[in-house]
Design a protein around this motif. Sequence first.
Motif, PDB file in Angstrom:
ATOM      1  N   HIS A   1      -8.477   0.417  -5.766  1.00  0.00           N
ATOM      2  CA  HIS A   1      -9.323   0.281  -4.583  1.00  0.00           C
ATOM      3  C   HIS A   1      -9.504  -1.178  -4.186  1.00  0.00           C
ATOM      4  O   HIS A   1      -9.406  -1.534  -3.013  1.00  0.00           O
ATOM      5  CB  HIS A   1     -10.686   0.938  -4.821  1.00  0.00           C
ATOM      6  CG  HIS A   1     -10.594   2.405  -5.080  1.00  0.00           C
ATOM      7  ND1 HIS A   1     -10.456   2.913  -6.357  1.00  0.00           N
ATOM      8  CD2 HIS A   1     -10.579   3.461  -4.245  1.00  0.00           C
ATOM      9  CE1 HIS A   1     -10.384   4.238  -6.279  1.00  0.00           C
ATOM     10  NE2 HIS A   1     -10.458   4.596  -5.010  1.00  0.00           N
ATOM     11  N   ILE A   2      -9.775  -2.007  -5.173  1.00  0.00           N
ATOM     12  CA  ILE A   2      -9.932  -3.442  -4.890  1.00  0.00           C
ATOM     13  C   ILE A   2      -8.617  -3.998  -4.382  1.00  0.00           C
ATOM     14  O   ILE A   2      -8.581  -4.791  -3.433  1.00  0.00           O
ATOM     15  CB  ILE A   2     -10.404  -4.175  -6.169  1.00  0.00           C
ATOM     16  CG1 ILE A   2     -11.824  -3.728  -6.524  1.00  0.00           C
ATOM     17  CG2 ILE A   2     -10.311  -5.682  -6.010  1.00  0.00           C
ATOM     18  CD1 ILE A   2     -12.323  -4.223  -7.868  1.00  0.00           C
ATOM     19  N   LEU A   3      -7.520  -3.550  -4.971  1.00  0.00           N
ATOM     20  CA  LEU A   3      -6.198  -4.021  -4.554  1.00  0.00           C
ATOM     21  C   LEU A   3      -5.931  -3.675  -3.091  1.00  0.00           C
ATOM     22  O   LEU A   3      -5.412  -4.494  -2.326  1.00  0.00           O
ATOM     23  CB  LEU A   3      -5.134  -3.403  -5.470  1.00  0.00           C
ATOM     24  CG  LEU A   3      -3.670  -3.695  -5.145  1.00  0.00           C
ATOM     25  CD1 LEU A   3      -3.400  -5.203  -5.122  1.00  0.00           C
ATOM     26  CD2 LEU A   3      -2.772  -3.027  -6.197  1.00  0.00           C
ATOM     27  N   LYS A   4      -6.319  -2.468  -2.710  1.00  0.00           N
ATOM     28  CA  LYS A   4      -6.090  -2.049  -1.320  1.00  0.00           C
ATOM     29  C   LYS A   4      -6.838  -2.968  -0.354  1.00  0.00           C
ATOM     30  O   LYS A   4      -6.264  -3.506   0.596  1.00  0.00           O
ATOM     31  CB  LYS A   4      -6.557  -0.601  -1.134  1.00  0.00           C
ATOM     32  CG  LYS A   4      -6.469  -0.122   0.304  1.00  0.00           C
ATOM     33  CD  LYS A   4      -6.995   1.288   0.480  1.00  0.00           C
ATOM     34  CE  LYS A   4      -7.203   1.563   1.960  1.00  0.00           C
ATOM     35  NZ  LYS A   4      -7.432   2.973   2.263  1.00  0.00           N
ATOM     36  N   THR A   5      -8.118  -3.162  -0.620  1.00  0.00           N
ATOM     37  CA  THR A   5      -8.914  -3.988   0.294  1.00  0.00           C
ATOM     38  C   THR A   5      -8.429  -5.434   0.293  1.00  0.00           C
ATOM     39  O   THR A   5      -8.280  -6.061   1.347  1.00  0.00           O
ATOM     40  CB  THR A   5     -10.399  -3.914  -0.110  1.00  0.00           C
ATOM     41  OG1 THR A   5     -10.784  -2.535  -0.099  1.00  0.00           O
ATOM     42  CG2 THR A   5     -11.275  -4.689   0.835  1.00  0.00           C
TER      43      THR A   5
ATOM     44  N   HIS B   1     -18.303   5.706  -7.100  1.00  0.00           N
ATOM     45  CA  HIS B   1     -18.279   6.903  -6.263  1.00  0.00           C
ATOM     46  C   HIS B   1     -17.706   8.086  -7.029  1.00  0.00           C
ATOM     47  O   HIS B   1     -16.859   7.933  -7.908  1.00  0.00           O
ATOM     48  CB  HIS B   1     -17.410   6.612  -5.028  1.00  0.00           C
ATOM     49  CG  HIS B   1     -17.081   7.827  -4.208  1.00  0.00           C
ATOM     50  ND1 HIS B   1     -15.884   8.505  -4.331  1.00  0.00           N
ATOM     51  CD2 HIS B   1     -17.798   8.487  -3.262  1.00  0.00           C
ATOM     52  CE1 HIS B   1     -15.880   9.523  -3.485  1.00  0.00           C
ATOM     53  NE2 HIS B   1     -17.028   9.528  -2.825  1.00  0.00           N
ATOM     54  N   SER B   2     -18.176   9.263  -6.658  1.00  0.00           N
ATOM     55  CA  SER B   2     -17.544  10.495  -7.146  1.00  0.00           C
ATOM     56  C   SER B   2     -17.694  11.572  -6.090  1.00  0.00           C
ATOM     57  O   SER B   2     -18.632  11.546  -5.284  1.00  0.00           O
ATOM     58  CB  SER B   2     -18.196  10.958  -8.454  1.00  0.00           C
ATOM     59  OG  SER B   2     -17.618  12.190  -8.850  1.00  0.00           O
ATOM     60  N   ALA B   3     -16.760  12.489  -6.087  1.00  0.00           N
ATOM     61  CA  ALA B   3     -16.867  13.649  -5.197  1.00  0.00           C
ATOM     62  C   ALA B   3     -16.428  14.885  -5.969  1.00  0.00           C
ATOM     63  O   ALA B   3     -15.621  14.790  -6.896  1.00  0.00           O
ATOM     64  CB  ALA B   3     -15.994  13.455  -3.958  1.00  0.00           C
TER      65      ALA B   3
ATOM     66  N   HIS C   1     -10.985   8.140  -2.213  1.00  0.00           N
ATOM     67  CA  HIS C   1     -10.966   7.197  -1.103  1.00  0.00           C
ATOM     68  C   HIS C   1     -11.923   6.033  -1.271  1.00  0.00           C
ATOM     69  O   HIS C   1     -11.893   5.092  -0.505  1.00  0.00           O
ATOM     70  CB  HIS C   1     -11.280   7.925   0.209  1.00  0.00           C
ATOM     71  CG  HIS C   1     -12.650   8.540   0.212  1.00  0.00           C
ATOM     72  ND1 HIS C   1     -12.937   9.704  -0.451  1.00  0.00           N
ATOM     73  CD2 HIS C   1     -13.805   8.127   0.774  1.00  0.00           C
ATOM     74  CE1 HIS C   1     -14.215   9.985  -0.275  1.00  0.00           C
ATOM     75  NE2 HIS C   1     -14.768   9.059   0.445  1.00  0.00           N
ATOM     76  N   LYS C   2     -12.776   6.125  -2.282  1.00  0.00           N
ATOM     77  CA  LYS C   2     -13.831   5.126  -2.392  1.00  0.00           C
ATOM     78  C   LYS C   2     -14.034   4.820  -3.857  1.00  0.00           C
ATOM     79  O   LYS C   2     -14.177   5.753  -4.663  1.00  0.00           O
ATOM     80  CB  LYS C   2     -15.102   5.737  -1.799  1.00  0.00           C
ATOM     81  CG  LYS C   2     -16.251   4.810  -1.550  1.00  0.00           C
ATOM     82  CD  LYS C   2     -17.378   5.620  -0.905  1.00  0.00           C
ATOM     83  CE  LYS C   2     -18.615   4.776  -0.669  1.00  0.00           C
ATOM     84  NZ  LYS C   2     -18.424   3.749   0.349  1.00  0.00           N
ATOM     85  N   GLY C   3     -14.057   3.569  -4.203  1.00  0.00           N
ATOM     86  CA  GLY C   3     -14.286   3.270  -5.610  1.00  0.00           C
ATOM     87  C   GLY C   3     -14.198   1.790  -5.897  1.00  0.00           C
ATOM     88  O   GLY C   3     -13.737   0.997  -5.074  1.00  0.00           O
TER      89      GLY C   3
END
Lengths: 284, 813
Positions: free
Chosen positions: B229-233, B489-491, B543-545
Amino acid sequence: MIPAPFDYVAPSTVDEAVRALVDAGEDAKVIAGGQSLLPVLRMRLAAPTTLVDLGRIAELRGVREDGDALVIGSMTTHYDVQRDPLIGEHAALLARATDTVADPQVRHRGTFGGSIAHADPAGDLLAPALALDAEMLVAGPAGRRTVPAADFFDDFFTTAMSPEEILVEVRVPKHTGWHAHYEKFNRVAQAWSMVAVAATVRTEGGTIAEARVGLTNMASVPVRARGVEQALVGQAATPETIRAAAEHAAEGTNPTVDGNADVEYRQQLARVLTGRAISAAMAG
Amino acid sequence: MTSTAEPEVGRARLRKEDARLITGRTRWTDNMSLPGMVHLAVLRSTEAHAKIVSIDTSAAKEMPGVIAVLTGDDLDPGGQLGMPCAWPISPDMKSPRRPVLAQGQVNFAGEGVAVVVARSAAEAEDALASIDVEYDELPVVLGMENALAEDAPLVHEELGTNRNALWVFDSGEAGSGGDVEQAISEAEVVVKRRFRQQRLVPAFMEPRSCVVDPTAAQLTMWSATQVPHILKTMAALTLGIPEHKLRVIAPDVGGGFGGKIAVLPEEIMALLVAQKLGKPVKWTESRSESMVAAHHGRDQIQDLTIAARRDGTVTGLKVELLADMGAYLGLVGPGVPILGAFMFNAIYKIPAYHFACTNVFTNTTLTDAYRGAGRPEATFGIERIMDELAAELGMEPLELREKNWIKHEEFPYTTVSTLTYDSGNYEAATEKAKQLFDYDGLRREQRERRERGDPVQLGIGISTFTEMCGLAPSRVLGSLDYGAGGWEHSAIRMLPTGKVEVITGSSAHGQGHETAWSQIVSDQLGIPFEDIEVLHGDTQSSHKGLDTYGSRSLAVGGIAVVKAAEKVVAKAKPLAAHMMECSEDDLEFAGGKFTVRGTDKSTTIQDVAFAAFMAHDLPEGMEPSLDAEAVFDPENFSFPHGTHLCAAEVDTETGRVALRSYVCVDDVGSVVNPLIVEGQIHGGLAQGIAQALFEEAVHDESGTLTSGTFADYLLPSAADLPSFTTDRTETPSTTNPLGVKGVGEAGTIASTPAVVNAVIDAVRHFGVNDIEMPLTPMRVWQAIRTGASAAGGPGAEAGGGLGSIDSAQGGAR
């Protein structure tokens, strides 16, 4: 970690192998078990044009008796040396040293002759071969010849063999009934020896009749601790006599310096480990 | 339906993911293969510091299979791109630009200089040798004190200094304690020591790798990363790619230990090359590359001053650190030593405390997070100097610790470094450890060996550690100028057939998330363990983390899972009431069933999920879904602690250290899966012991890493380690609903000082009060002989092994 391109030949006889080496020229390399060569190729520290694989030459494998000696095929694996009953009975020092080589996976692939021919002074089979007065049978374009262990190791990774010769077998005089121990010192179990001592001793009554001591990694080649051997002969094997004899272990040695050990420390290890090797041999 | 009679949480379940991870029959980045994919190989600088005069790629471009050879200037003609650092620890921190591939200058040996694109990995690697780089050597800056010396050459001329930043905490100024200088000047006893934290290599099993597919609907990158996630942003920000056009996938990842918390220049390079060529590309590093190019860890010089009264009461602690950043700043590199600021005071009530850390640039591989990240260094410093203080005072070291530690009835306790420890029981853990260890018996044997001058001496090492983990409360990260929050985050997706998909923003790379999260959800929802699948690591599904590091997964991400499950139950309840024609108030939920209180009427959550899916008959206004998600931001760190006791035998004739026994009693709060906890402790101990005895990244005077293979950089195997005696006490965390604390780093943090203290304890009577890590046999032997602190080895060369192979003669002849 991908080797540079090379041609590969896998002959099925010694003569074919020698011919392949001659044909391939000076940039050819012999591959035995590949345990030292493959890392070097993968790191591109060497880039031979042709590899001549000895793995399909049946006559290079196995251990047999020949009068007062054992003959060990150069392609016999460490695993087979460890378990061979003839070696256990007549050259126990080799079995004990082989026990300490790397790990089981390496011992299944690596070969006795490959280790000798590679001539890494930190390799564990050189000093035992020297201590046991082994003889190397090598084959080349001019035929076969025998080189005593004492004349075989020239320098770091360098032997008396020419680039077109291969090691066929090693002849080891029987040391039946001799006590034997290989005392290895390294920082982690799978590492090369920083220093190791190969000791084998024959006793008569309570007295040491003969002693052979070889040192691993105390020079650019394996060395005999002659001073220790002489000091032991004729002595009762007591802690005191062993300790006194072991004090001679570092005489004449010229070990290398690296991050693990300087000269003084390696010589200290040689003395301490020699005493322990002899004591353990006597106890075994 | 099978409702779980006994709770899943607390069961020593075998891990769901083990079969595929252990056999390797899974999807690693490097075994991805895409149609038309081409391969990248990076030429790395042989120089540690040099101007690049020219790079001639013409011959390489003619090599078989080569598609392109690109330099930094080809990828970034304007010299605009810089790798991100997300932790500017001070407003005036010096940040050099770190290019994708070197431009104009190389600053460490191993820095990328050019990239070959070829049809096969072998052809790419073959072509590297045909690239001709002309260097103009610059003076090499090595060693932090050298780098800070007045006339030192500069790593980055344009910064005007090798000093990256200075970060200070002072309890007098903060109002959390007294003035340390006053404490020292008024002290009855002062002990000063300098310790060195050697540089380490994270040595994850799977080398780093990435695949980029520019032909997919979204630009897609697979990477062996801890932080998809950090890599994506960060990749989006670095390259200006719209974030919604980028998808990052961390498939199964073979270990990280902090070494894969990074945004790699190679990842950015792969994105650029893939877009340029319009073809999928793959880059996988070799182990040799990994050793020099992946970030290193530790590397500090620690000057500690501790002040105390004669009775052992500690009155002050001053810590002055130098931390080697290497040549550039990693993603969180500058902040790593700062994490230690809160941990030097450890479990002790220290009334005055000062911490100052100077980060320094040198011409070496950059450093960044490595298992524990700042906290092992701090724990080492305090636990070592507590032993030195005990020796100075003539006190039993365990008594000295007990005299100063926080008593169990004093929790919650706010420390001099301003953290509030929620819970702990140091007395209980220590008492249990002493018994398991036979502390008194070993002390007796130690005396006997000393008295008879035994060539093998025995020492006992203690480490009563705590750590802050579960990174982290977002507001605390904000106060430390960190570039992100610390939530997770979790879903939860309730599928029509009664099965469940759990999505987590944590990114597993060997920890066992799939098993532990399944256990948690099984208890929360009453769904069988086997019916739960955990999805992670793909920014399209997860999608979030904020990913996995700092022992945060369970204490933060696991709690998000609980919160999401609670929302599922809350959403199911009105529908269950509707289905059973009762009031919601009459329902109770347990074991996966909604039961009408006082009746035997019930319905399972799976039935409710199916009814929601069908949506034929829902309560008025209810949306047809039980799915739920939650984001959890912790209110505090978690503070696992423990008592580690090590018995070391030192062969005084050879200097060899043999660990005779190792006992640790850890308190990681409540435990979800004891087997996973045990595994984390064992692995952590191995890595911490390895720092004490085996591992060291060594550079020679030209800046070349001489411990560049595993023949020279020594990792222990099981054969080199004792059988560990592990046990636990359980003092639940009071700041999360599971009562859990982190465990991923505990073993590593605690064990290093326990081992070193044991060795020093064995040879202290020879006049030895320190030996530099790693405690090699030669260093120990020399220390015994000289009766003083032993310096490092005689040369900067690694010992034996492959490093000793003469390249001209190498090979089996």
